[in-house]
Structures are given as C-alpha cells and as structure tokens.
Design a protein around this motif. Structure first.
Motif, mmCIF file in Angstrom:
data_model
loop_
_atom_site.group_PDB
_atom_site.id
_atom_site.type_symbol
_atom_site.label_atom_id
_atom_site.label_comp_id
_atom_site.label_asym_id
_atom_site.label_seq_id
_atom_site.Cartn_x
_atom_site.Cartn_y
_atom_site.Cartn_z
ATOM 1 N N ARG B 36 -45.414 -42.114 -6.044
ATOM 2 C CA ARG B 36 -46.626 -42.431 -5.328
ATOM 3 C C ARG B 36 -47.582 -41.259 -5.446
ATOM 4 O O ARG B 36 -47.136 -40.094 -5.526
ATOM 5 N N TYR B 64 -38.407 -47.533 1.198
ATOM 6 C CA TYR B 64 -38.433 -48.173 -0.135
ATOM 7 C C TYR B 64 -37.022 -48.522 -0.585
ATOM 8 O O TYR B 64 -36.065 -47.858 -0.227
ATOM 9 N N LEU B 78 -41.024 -52.549 -0.799
ATOM 10 C CA LEU B 78 -41.308 -52.006 0.522
ATOM 11 C C LEU B 78 -40.812 -53.056 1.507
ATOM 12 O O LEU B 78 -41.355 -54.161 1.574
ATOM 13 N N ALA B 81 -43.777 -53.026 5.174
ATOM 14 C CA ALA B 81 -44.854 -52.113 4.817
ATOM 15 C C ALA B 81 -45.508 -51.461 6.037
ATOM 16 O O ALA B 81 -45.692 -52.108 7.092
ATOM 17 N N GLN B 85 -47.875 -46.196 3.769
ATOM 18 C CA GLN B 85 -47.477 -46.510 2.408
ATOM 19 C C GLN B 85 -48.656 -46.976 1.549
ATOM 20 O O GLN B 85 -48.481 -47.304 0.369
ATOM 21 N N SER B 87 -51.201 -46.363 -0.961
ATOM 22 C CA SER B 87 -51.140 -45.340 -1.987
ATOM 23 C C SER B 87 -51.333 -45.991 -3.352
ATOM 24 O O SER B 87 -51.435 -47.213 -3.470
ATOM 25 N N TYR B 89 -49.235 -46.391 -6.779
ATOM 26 C CA TYR B 89 -47.857 -46.284 -7.226
ATOM 27 C C TYR B 89 -47.803 -46.333 -8.749
ATOM 28 O O TYR B 89 -48.364 -47.230 -9.386
#
Lengths: 113, 114
Positions: B36, B64, B78, B81, B85, B87, B89
C-alpha cells in the motif's frame, strides 16, 4: 527490523539544475539496493546496486552505493520537467527476508521549467 | 496481455464491507507482493508469497487476508474495510534467483473507503 530512509522528502528545482537524492539503509543480510522512479502510475526500475563504489549510469541519471556507510545516492544532472516524479529506494535482504524489498518514504522531485 | 494486471483500478466502498483486489501475472514469477502507498510512507509491504500456497506477513498485514492457490494469481481481501485502508494498492512480482531481483509492479488500485 529493516529500515530505509530517504532525504530530502521533497525537492523543487528548475530545469537544468543538478540534484542529489539520498538513501540510507539498515538491512539485515543486505544483498542489493534498488532505485525506482514513480510518475502518476506504478514504480519503474532504474538501478540495482550491489557493490560499493561502482557507479551505475543511465543517461543523465547515475547512482552509487557505499556499503561501509550504508547509503546510496541518486544524481540527476541537467534536470528536465520529465524528471518530476517520486524516487524510491529499496533495500533487498537475504536470509529469511529473501526476495523482499524494504522501501524508503520516497523523494518527491518537482522540476519547474 | 503479458505482464502484471490489477483489478479493479478504482474502487469505492463503505466501512465494514468486504473488498477483494485482484492481481494476475503472466511471467510465472514465483514471488508476488502486495503493497500500500500512502503519502509520507512510501510503499509498505502488506503480504507476500514465495510460491503457490506459501504466504507470509509483511509490515502492515492487519485487516488483510491473502491467498495464492495458483502461481499467477494473488488476491488481496479486506475483510471489513475501514477508512484507514483508503490507499493506493500495488501488486508486484519477481523472480529473486534472476540477477537483478527486480520487482515488477502492476498499475495499482485506488481504493476509497467511505
């Protein structure tokens, strides 16, 4: 825990300037250090360094590794606006961390015309 | 297409929902990785896999789950979520025995958790 620290975190220059980006590392069972360039997408590979004192060059970019002092530098001469990107360095370890890279925070380089 | 692909490229979801990000590579690389990327943190390793059915935690694995039943696929889930989180990836693959040990990155998935 392996650690890679880059400096500066951001840098603003004008076209034609020369820049030096720094990367220090603490990586157990160190194997190599890699440099990546990231524009508005995925990182792309620039250099991999394994031996001290041997400069790698690609056009206006060059990089060198010092395994005694645990750092690497990336130089960009005669910068162009297309050099604007995030530059990432990463340490590659062996042993139980074989295959993994530990990345630094990145240096955001902005080159103004 | 040859290379490494990720799907979806963009995803918006809500807190508490399960989300799965897909990663597929055509090089038959043995190693695959999930990172991430957040401002100020560079790329942080979530999970990696050295081969099919072999996975291990990276720096930030909490929240995760991964699996790798086939060499070419490495999905990241995830389970519930959270906003933290949100982000970008990146999936990557490599073949460490090759001289450069270069990791090749997918195009990334931008995930927003509302």
């Amino acid at each position: 825990e392996d650690k890679v620290v880059q400096s500066p975190l951001s840098l603003v220059v004008h076209e034609g300037d020369t820049v030096t980006l720094n990367c220090s590392y603490e990586v157990t069972n160190f194997r190599s250090l890699l440099w990546y360039k990231q524009e508005k997408k995925a990182p792309t590979f620039l250099f991999m360094l394994t031996s001290s004192g041997i400069e790698k060059k690609s056009g206006r970019l060059s990089s060198i590794l010092d395994k005694k002092e645990l750092f690497s530098i990336l130089n960009i001469t005669a910068t162009q606006t297309g050099d604007s990107a995030i530059y990432l360095c990463a340490g590659n370890a062996g042993g139980t961390s074989y295959g993994k890279l530990t990345f630094g925070q990145g240096t955001i380089l902005t080159v103004h015309p | 297409d040859a290379g490494i692909t990720q799907s979806p490229r963009y995803k918006i979801t809500e807190t508490g929902r399960q989300v799965t990000l897909m990663c597929h590579q055509t090089w038959s690389h043995s190693y695959m990785f999930w990172y991430r990327q957040d401002l100020g943190h560079g790329l942080r390793l979530i999970y990696y896999s050295a081969a099919a059915d072999i996975t291990d935690k990276g720096e930030v694995p909490d929240g995760y789950v991964v699996s790798r039943s086939k060499t070419e696929n490495f999905p990241l889930t995830l389970e519930s979520a959270t906003r933290s989180q949100t982000s970008v990836y990146f999936c990557a693959s490599s073949e460490p025995g090759v001289a450069y040990n270069e990791q090749f990155f997918g195009p990334g998935t931008r995930l927003t958790v509302l």
